[in-house]
Write a protein that holds these residues in place. Sequence first.
Motif, PDB file in Angstrom:
ATOM      1  N   THR A   1       2.814   9.955  -4.959  1.00 31.84           N
ATOM      2  CA  THR A   1       1.851   9.350  -4.032  1.00 31.84           C
ATOM      3  C   THR A   1       2.492   8.194  -3.278  1.00 31.84           C
ATOM      4  O   THR A   1       2.398   8.109  -2.048  1.00 31.84           O
ATOM      5  N   VAL A   2       3.161   7.327  -3.983  1.00 33.61           N
ATOM      6  CA  VAL A   2       3.799   6.171  -3.332  1.00 33.61           C
ATOM      7  C   VAL A   2       4.943   6.638  -2.431  1.00 33.61           C
ATOM      8  O   VAL A   2       5.057   6.190  -1.284  1.00 33.61           O
ATOM      9  N   LEU A   3       5.785   7.522  -2.922  1.00 38.80           N
ATOM     10  CA  LEU A   3       6.946   7.961  -2.157  1.00 38.80           C
ATOM     11  C   LEU A   3       6.565   8.710  -0.887  1.00 38.80           C
ATOM     12  O   LEU A   3       7.292   8.667   0.103  1.00 38.80           O
ATOM     13  N   GLN A   4       5.440   9.378  -0.892  1.00 37.21           N
ATOM     14  CA  GLN A   4       4.995  10.096   0.296  1.00 37.21           C
ATOM     15  C   GLN A   4       4.193   9.214   1.242  1.00 37.21           C
ATOM     16  O   GLN A   4       4.022   9.550   2.410  1.00 37.21           O
ATOM     17  N   ASP A   5       3.726   8.078   0.735  1.00 38.44           N
ATOM     18  CA  ASP A   5       2.846   7.216   1.526  1.00 38.44           C
ATOM     19  C   ASP A   5       3.586   6.135   2.302  1.00 38.44           C
ATOM     20  O   ASP A   5       3.175   5.781   3.397  1.00 38.44           O
ATOM     21  N   ILE A   6       4.649   5.606   1.743  1.00 35.22           N
ATOM     22  CA  ILE A   6       5.331   4.488   2.389  1.00 35.22           C
ATOM     23  C   ILE A   6       6.839   4.736   2.413  1.00 35.22           C
ATOM     24  O   ILE A   6       7.375   5.431   1.550  1.00 35.22           O
ATOM     25  N   PRO A   7       7.520   4.186   3.425  1.00 36.04           N
ATOM     26  CA  PRO A   7       8.984   4.299   3.411  1.00 36.04           C
ATOM     27  C   PRO A   7       9.549   3.412   2.303  1.00 36.04           C
ATOM     28  O   PRO A   7       9.102   2.281   2.128  1.00 36.04           O
TER      29      PRO A   7
END
Length: 174
Positions: free
Chosen positions: A21-27
């Motif tokens: 979730t984090v890796l797909q949401d923010i650079p």
Amino acid sequence: TLDTLDFFPLPDDAVQQQAQTVLQDIPIRAIKIGFLGSIENIRVCAEVTNDYAEVPVVAYLNSMAWWDGELIEDYLDAYQELLLPQVTLLVGAYGLLWRWLLPDRTSEHPPTPRDIARAAAEKNVPFVLVTGIPTHHQHVENVLASADTIYGSGEFELFETEYIGAGDTLSAAL
């Protein structure tokens, strides 16, 4: 606030979902890893970091002295096999890194930070930040090194207090 008494690892599927979730949401510009709590979570983090191989990984290895000795050995074995080859910068206390990376060392002289960095490089870790190296008169030194060179160091005065989390804070700042 002064010690770890117990822990409860997250289920590995929750770690996987949270990371994705984090890796797909923010650079992201780096991945910081601390104590993972279980071998299953080490596996998940190894898979995630492998999927993002271009992203530097900063890993902090804490002492885990509060944990069962046999569990520590299994955890460190899994960490070394699955995750360590993907780590860019390994952060840890001098004594811990020495015992872990140079278990068969027989020299009468303690290893230097470069000795520890060379041992890490043999496991594909290019950089180490060795913390808490005893120096003189209530001081310790932190040294950033690779197998080839010392990049920097700092000496710090020890003071009488108990605390927890300094290594996590330092590695997160890196």
